[in-house]
Design a protein around this motif. Structure first.
Motif, mmCIF file in Angstrom:
data_model
loop_
_atom_site.group_PDB
_atom_site.id
_atom_site.type_symbol
_atom_site.label_atom_id
_atom_site.label_comp_id
_atom_site.label_asym_id
_atom_site.label_seq_id
_atom_site.Cartn_x
_atom_site.Cartn_y
_atom_site.Cartn_z
ATOM 1 N N ASN A 101 31.143 37.620 43.630
ATOM 2 C CA ASN A 101 29.751 38.017 43.425
ATOM 3 C C ASN A 101 29.404 38.043 41.939
ATOM 4 O OD1 ASN A 101 27.138 39.089 44.362
ATOM 5 N ND2 ASN A 101 27.813 40.963 43.361
ATOM 6 N N LYS A 102 30.358 38.428 41.107
ATOM 7 C CA LYS A 102 30.113 38.411 39.656
ATOM 8 C C LYS A 102 29.884 36.991 39.160
ATOM 9 C CE LYS A 102 32.914 40.419 36.947
ATOM 10 N NZ LYS A 102 34.065 41.043 36.266
ATOM 11 N N ALA A 103 30.644 36.051 39.686
ATOM 12 C CA ALA A 103 30.535 34.658 39.235
ATOM 13 C C ALA A 103 29.324 33.959 39.844
ATOM 14 C CB ALA A 103 31.812 33.901 39.597
ATOM 15 N N HIS A 104 29.078 34.225 41.107
ATOM 16 C CA HIS A 104 27.993 33.582 41.852
ATOM 17 C C HIS A 104 27.332 34.644 42.720
ATOM 18 C CE1 HIS A 104 29.735 29.730 40.687
ATOM 19 N NE2 HIS A 104 30.902 30.218 41.060
ATOM 20 N N PRO A 105 26.314 35.336 42.208
ATOM 21 C CA PRO A 105 25.712 36.447 42.957
ATOM 22 C C PRO A 105 25.323 36.056 44.385
ATOM 23 C CG PRO A 105 24.856 36.393 40.739
ATOM 24 C CD PRO A 105 25.673 35.133 40.910
ATOM 25 N N PHE A 106 25.698 36.926 45.313
ATOM 26 C CA PHE A 106 25.398 36.714 46.718
ATOM 27 C C PHE A 106 23.901 36.833 46.936
ATOM 28 C CE2 PHE A 106 29.681 38.870 47.937
ATOM 29 C CZ PHE A 106 30.375 37.797 47.413
ATOM 30 N N GLU A 107 23.415 36.064 47.875
ATOM 31 C CA GLU A 107 22.018 36.163 48.289
ATOM 32 C C GLU A 107 22.026 36.766 49.686
ATOM 33 O OE1 GLU A 107 19.888 32.484 47.918
ATOM 34 O OE2 GLU A 107 20.987 31.972 46.106
ATOM 35 N N ILE A 108 21.497 37.939 49.809
ATOM 36 C CA ILE A 108 21.459 38.634 51.086
ATOM 37 C C ILE A 108 20.017 38.641 51.565
ATOM 38 C CG2 ILE A 108 21.955 40.789 52.309
ATOM 39 C CD1 ILE A 108 24.474 39.551 51.084
ATOM 40 N N ALA A 111 23.492 48.407 43.754
ATOM 41 C CA ALA A 111 23.136 47.222 44.530
ATOM 42 C C ALA A 111 24.265 46.207 44.633
ATOM 43 C CB ALA A 111 21.896 46.565 43.930
ATOM 44 N N ASP A 112 24.980 45.960 43.531
ATOM 45 C CA ASP A 112 26.057 44.971 43.603
ATOM 46 C C ASP A 112 27.171 45.420 44.533
ATOM 47 O OD1 ASP A 112 24.900 43.027 42.020
ATOM 48 O OD2 ASP A 112 25.750 43.824 40.166
ATOM 49 N N ARG A 113 27.526 46.683 44.479
ATOM 50 C CA ARG A 113 28.551 47.214 45.401
ATOM 51 C C ARG A 113 28.053 47.096 46.843
ATOM 52 N NH1 ARG A 113 33.099 51.094 45.416
ATOM 53 N NH2 ARG A 113 33.528 51.309 47.624
ATOM 54 N N ALA A 114 26.792 47.420 47.069
ATOM 55 C CA ALA A 114 26.216 47.344 48.408
ATOM 56 C C ALA A 114 26.234 45.910 48.932
ATOM 57 C CB ALA A 114 24.799 47.898 48.411
ATOM 58 N N GLY A 140 13.340 50.016 60.238
ATOM 59 C CA GLY A 140 14.731 49.618 60.404
ATOM 60 C C GLY A 140 14.941 48.223 59.854
ATOM 61 N N ILE A 141 16.133 47.965 59.447
ATOM 62 C CA ILE A 141 16.425 46.648 58.894
ATOM 63 C C ILE A 141 17.546 46.035 59.716
ATOM 64 C CG2 ILE A 141 17.278 45.429 56.879
ATOM 65 C CD1 ILE A 141 15.432 46.933 55.314
ATOM 66 N N ARG A 142 17.401 44.783 60.060
ATOM 67 C CA ARG A 142 18.491 44.107 60.759
ATOM 68 C C ARG A 142 18.967 42.950 59.909
ATOM 69 N NH1 ARG A 142 16.912 39.469 63.738
ATOM 70 N NH2 ARG A 142 14.680 39.202 63.762
ATOM 71 N N ARG A 143 20.202 42.631 60.075
ATOM 72 C CA ARG A 143 20.791 41.566 59.281
ATOM 73 C C ARG A 143 20.314 40.218 59.807
ATOM 74 N NH1 ARG A 143 26.838 41.682 59.852
ATOM 75 N NH2 ARG A 143 26.239 41.078 61.911
ATOM 76 N N ILE A 144 19.866 39.368 58.917
ATOM 77 C CA ILE A 144 19.516 38.006 59.258
ATOM 78 C C ILE A 144 20.607 37.073 58.773
ATOM 79 C CG2 ILE A 144 17.876 36.126 58.902
ATOM 80 C CD1 ILE A 144 16.852 38.387 60.676
ATOM 81 N N ALA A 145 20.983 37.191 57.505
ATOM 82 C CA ALA A 145 22.014 36.300 56.978
ATOM 83 C C ALA A 145 22.633 36.897 55.736
ATOM 84 C CB ALA A 145 21.399 34.943 56.635
ATOM 85 N N ALA A 146 23.875 36.582 55.539
ATOM 86 C CA ALA A 146 24.542 36.917 54.276
ATOM 87 C C ALA A 146 25.110 35.619 53.762
ATOM 88 C CB ALA A 146 25.641 37.948 54.487
ATOM 89 N N MET A 147 24.539 35.118 52.713
ATOM 90 C CA MET A 147 24.995 33.841 52.182
ATOM 91 C C MET A 147 25.881 34.090 50.972
ATOM 92 S SD MET A 147 21.527 31.624 52.499
ATOM 93 C CE MET A 147 22.350 30.200 51.853
ATOM 94 N N VAL A 148 27.077 33.584 51.044
ATOM 95 C CA VAL A 148 28.027 33.724 49.956
ATOM 96 C C VAL A 148 28.201 32.338 49.342
ATOM 97 C CG1 VAL A 148 30.352 34.399 49.332
ATOM 98 C CG2 VAL A 148 29.173 35.569 51.198
ATOM 99 N N SER A 149 27.718 32.178 48.140
ATOM 100 C CA SER A 149 27.834 30.872 47.492
ATOM 101 C C SER A 149 28.955 30.913 46.487
ATOM 102 C CB SER A 149 26.511 30.503 46.816
ATOM 103 O OG SER A 149 26.186 31.459 45.849
ATOM 104 N N VAL A 150 30.085 30.372 46.877
ATOM 105 C CA VAL A 150 31.228 30.275 45.966
ATOM 106 C C VAL A 150 31.694 28.849 45.917
ATOM 107 C CG1 VAL A 150 32.056 32.625 46.032
ATOM 108 C CG2 VAL A 150 32.763 31.071 47.805
#
Length: 127
Positions: free
Chosen positions: A99-106, A60-63, A117-127
């Protein structure tokens, strides 16, 4: 591990160098490609340490990291120049570190057809 404000600046800087490398490649400007490649943050010891972890990672983390990267960089690396793939891998290692320091919320949502099917809504990167 806290990357702070510098984390965003380093990520953006490397993304700019990727864009510069790609533009130079589009125009066949070898010297500009060399300059962009050399300007990537290859000396960042934290990313150097994260690189083998990212390459060995599964699950999951790699994905999540790969998904976040694909959300920012939709163009695949060019086969004719291995440096393009090297920059992609470096950026993924940087994202792995963050991602290790601040896990991404997908956030994902099933498509309207309900066919699984799954479509992308948002990829939030909190750094």
């Amino acid at each position: 591990m806290s990357e702070g404000k510098g984390a965003v600046a380093r990520l953006v800087s490397d993304l700019k160098m990727l864009a510069a490398f790609e533009a130079a490649s589009d125009w066949g400007e070898g010297k500009a490609m060399d300059r962009a490649f050399s300007a990537v943050s290859w000396d960042d010891t934290k990313v150097q340490a994260a690189l083998p972890e990212y390459l060995a990672a599964r699950g999951a983390d790699r994905a999540k990291v790969d998904y976040a990267f694909a959300s920012m960089v939709s163009r695949p690396p060019r086969e004719e120049d291995h440096r393009h793939e090297m920059i992609h891998t470096w950026l993924k290692a940087r994202l792995w570190l963050y991602n290790k320091a601040h896990p991404f919320e997908i956030a994902l949502q099933r498509d309207a057809a309900g066919a699984g099917g799954i479509r992308r809504i948002a990829a939030m990167v909190s750094v």
